[in-house]
Design a protein around this motif. Sequence first.
Motif, PDB file in Angstrom:
ATOM      1  N   ILE A 133      -6.228   7.347  -2.752  1.00 59.20           N
ATOM      2  CA  ILE A 133      -6.400   8.261  -3.633  1.00 59.20           C
ATOM      3  C   ILE A 133      -6.593   9.555  -2.980  1.00 59.20           C
ATOM      4  N   GLU A 134      -7.555   9.381  -1.886  1.00 60.09           N
ATOM      5  CA  GLU A 134      -7.663  10.568  -1.090  1.00 60.09           C
ATOM      6  C   GLU A 134      -6.302  11.145  -0.476  1.00 60.09           C
ATOM      7  N   MET A 135      -5.568  10.125  -0.115  1.00 58.93           N
ATOM      8  CA  MET A 135      -4.270  10.512   0.667  1.00 58.93           C
ATOM      9  C   MET A 135      -3.282  11.191  -0.466  1.00 58.93           C
ATOM     10  N   ILE A 136      -3.347  10.583  -1.615  1.00 60.59           N
ATOM     11  CA  ILE A 136      -2.473  11.148  -2.865  1.00 60.59           C
ATOM     12  C   ILE A 136      -3.031  12.442  -3.130  1.00 60.59           C
ATOM     13  N   LYS A 137      -4.257  12.823  -3.407  1.00 54.68           N
ATOM     14  CA  LYS A 137      -4.796  14.166  -3.464  1.00 54.68           C
ATOM     15  C   LYS A 137      -4.589  15.140  -2.510  1.00 54.68           C
ATOM     16  N   SER A 138      -4.514  14.571  -1.264  1.00 55.82           N
ATOM     17  CA  SER A 138      -4.193  15.761  -0.334  1.00 55.82           C
ATOM     18  C   SER A 138      -2.898  15.869   0.061  1.00 55.82           C
ATOM     19  N   LYS A 139      -1.758  14.834  -0.790  1.00 55.25           N
ATOM     20  CA  LYS A 139      -0.466  15.057  -0.456  1.00 55.25           C
ATOM     21  C   LYS A 139       0.056  14.682   1.020  1.00 55.25           C
ATOM     22  N   LYS A 140      -0.762  14.033   1.738  1.00 55.46           N
ATOM     23  CA  LYS A 140      -0.502  14.094   2.996  1.00 55.46           C
ATOM     24  C   LYS A 140      -0.439  12.700   3.593  1.00 55.46           C
ATOM     25  N   PHE A 141       0.586  12.328   4.216  1.00 57.54           N
ATOM     26  CA  PHE A 141       0.534  10.592   4.258  1.00 57.54           C
ATOM     27  C   PHE A 141      -0.648  10.243   5.364  1.00 57.54           C
ATOM     28  N   ASN A 142      -1.232   9.552   5.335  1.00 56.09           N
ATOM     29  CA  ASN A 142      -2.064   8.956   6.447  1.00 56.09           C
ATOM     30  C   ASN A 142      -1.687   7.695   7.289  1.00 56.09           C
TER      31      ASN A 142
ATOM     32  N   ASN B  45       0.710  -1.004   0.020  1.00 58.06           N
ATOM     33  CA  ASN B  45      -0.013   0.070   0.018  1.00 58.06           C
ATOM     34  C   ASN B  45       0.725   1.257   0.041  1.00 58.06           C
ATOM     35  N   ILE B  46       0.183   2.303  -0.624  1.00 63.58           N
ATOM     36  CA  ILE B  46       0.953   3.548  -0.831  1.00 63.58           C
ATOM     37  C   ILE B  46       1.379   4.116   0.769  1.00 63.58           C
ATOM     38  N   GLY B  47       2.929   4.320   0.679  1.00 58.94           N
ATOM     39  CA  GLY B  47       3.254   4.847   2.007  1.00 58.94           C
ATOM     40  C   GLY B  47       3.885   3.988   2.942  1.00 58.94           C
ATOM     41  N   TYR B  48       3.554   2.587   2.666  1.00 59.18           N
ATOM     42  CA  TYR B  48       3.757   1.522   3.595  1.00 59.18           C
ATOM     43  C   TYR B  48       4.811   0.462   3.363  1.00 59.18           C
ATOM     44  N   GLY B  49       5.514   0.730   2.251  1.00 60.16           N
ATOM     45  CA  GLY B  49       6.615  -0.145   1.764  1.00 60.16           C
ATOM     46  C   GLY B  49       7.983   0.549   1.787  1.00 60.16           C
ATOM     47  N   THR B  50       8.890   0.139   0.838  1.00 61.50           N
ATOM     48  CA  THR B  50      10.190   0.516   1.011  1.00 61.50           C
ATOM     49  C   THR B  50      10.456   1.690   0.244  1.00 61.50           C
ATOM     50  N   ILE B  51       9.292   2.133  -0.782  1.00 65.25           N
ATOM     51  CA  ILE B  51       9.648   3.135  -1.538  1.00 65.25           C
ATOM     52  C   ILE B  51       9.419   4.532  -0.612  1.00 65.25           C
TER      53      ILE B  51
ATOM     54  N   PHE C 133       5.938   7.125   0.958  1.00 65.57           N
ATOM     55  CA  PHE C 133       5.090   8.235   0.335  1.00 65.57           C
ATOM     56  C   PHE C 133       5.606   9.312  -0.570  1.00 65.57           C
ATOM     57  N   ASP C 134       6.617   9.992   0.011  1.00 63.55           N
ATOM     58  CA  ASP C 134       7.197  11.111  -0.462  1.00 63.55           C
ATOM     59  C   ASP C 134       7.502  11.037  -2.010  1.00 63.55           C
ATOM     60  N   LYS C 135       8.415   9.771  -2.359  1.00 61.41           N
ATOM     61  CA  LYS C 135       9.132   9.478  -3.675  1.00 61.41           C
ATOM     62  C   LYS C 135       7.905   9.119  -4.311  1.00 61.41           C
ATOM     63  N   LEU C 136       6.832   8.446  -4.089  1.00 63.14           N
ATOM     64  CA  LEU C 136       5.615   8.183  -5.099  1.00 63.14           C
ATOM     65  C   LEU C 136       4.990   9.427  -5.338  1.00 63.14           C
ATOM     66  N   ILE C 137       4.841  10.279  -4.450  1.00 59.23           N
ATOM     67  CA  ILE C 137       4.155  11.696  -4.639  1.00 59.23           C
ATOM     68  C   ILE C 137       4.664  12.574  -5.430  1.00 59.23           C
ATOM     69  N   LYS C 138       6.182  12.557  -5.421  1.00 62.83           N
ATOM     70  CA  LYS C 138       6.875  13.223  -6.592  1.00 62.83           C
ATOM     71  C   LYS C 138       6.606  12.549  -7.855  1.00 62.83           C
ATOM     72  N   ILE C 139       6.744  11.244  -7.944  1.00 61.54           N
ATOM     73  CA  ILE C 139       6.455  10.704  -9.231  1.00 61.54           C
ATOM     74  C   ILE C 139       4.944  11.053  -9.882  1.00 61.54           C
ATOM     75  N   ILE C 140       3.978  10.839  -8.902  1.00 62.49           N
ATOM     76  CA  ILE C 140       2.573  10.911  -9.343  1.00 62.49           C
ATOM     77  C   ILE C 140       2.553  12.450  -9.736  1.00 62.49           C
ATOM     78  N   TYR C 141       3.242  13.479  -9.115  1.00 59.73           N
ATOM     79  CA  TYR C 141       3.055  14.829  -9.618  1.00 59.73           C
ATOM     80  C   TYR C 141       4.164  15.505 -10.483  1.00 59.73           C
ATOM     81  N   HIS C 142       4.976  14.695 -11.023  1.00 62.93           N
ATOM     82  CA  HIS C 142       5.865  15.005 -11.963  1.00 62.93           C
ATOM     83  C   HIS C 142       5.377  15.763 -12.984  1.00 62.93           C
TER      84      HIS C 142
END
Length: 290
Positions: free
Chosen positions: A272-281, A230-236, A238-247
């Motif tokens: 998706i809610e977490m991604i749209k708010s750019k804030k890790f839940n 799940n997003i933000g719960y792995g070895t990559i 949240f922050d790195k994934l957000i940078k990619i999503i909003y590149h």
Amino acid sequence: MELIIGSHVSFTKDDQLIGSVREAISYNSSTFMFYTGAPQNTLRVALDENKTKEAYALMKKNNIELKNLVVHAPYIINLANIKNFDFNIKFLKEEISRVESLGIEKLVLHPGSHVDVGVDVGLKNIIDSLNMVLTENTKVIICLETMAGKGTELGKNFDELKTIIDGVKYKDKIGVCMDTCHLNDAGYDLTNFDLILDEFDKKIGLKYLKVIHINDSKNVINSHKDRHENIGYGTIGFDKLIKIIYHEKLKEIPKILETPYVEKHAPYKEEIEMIKSKKFNDNLIEDILK
Ligand code: FE
Ligand code: FE
Ligand code: ZN
């Protein structure tokens, strides 16, 4: 422009595309991806044109654009090993025409596993197969997915994908789907995604990038495992994934979540809610189970 984000959704015999659209809407998605049947088999139902039209109307109302939808080809198709050559070709051709009749442009395909024939022969088999399947009149773009390199999987680096694309005759019918979990597991460090995009652009060309699967990974970089988290719960993270999503360079590319269900609950609405708010839940799992 609004973020083009969605997830894997189901496609059932009865509801077909309408069901997929409804599921995507329930997650507040602006796109989605599905298999036209079970990913592990090739049993496929006949498509109902009226249902497709009804789905289009529902999409329009909810600002979901047809050009951003994605179909994933069943992963039992293996173009790299020609043991089932005729079957693979026949099924992929049928899948392409199913996707075309739904009006969808992007078809994600795992390049395949060479099994025992070696990398070079495997890559050649993929090229030959694609050249048998793609014609001047093909309307879909086959998006080769970047793979984790589990077992004998091909497409685990940009060089292998480049070799395949170089060999394909109709290059406007071929593209790439990056998968963040697979990239990490294949050894790409997502800390600086610009470097990865630069390498991709130099070797293949950014215009070939058509889809991105957004997944965290359960395993460390270069593990060759392919287990999504799940997003933000792995070895990559949240922050790195957000940078990619909003590149900036990836604005027009559909982003698709394929993260794991939490105790049989789809995690996508909350992710998706977490991604749209750019804030890790940090309560994501509890929120999903609520
Ligand atoms: Fe995939
Ligand atoms: Fe994927
Ligand atoms: Zn995967």
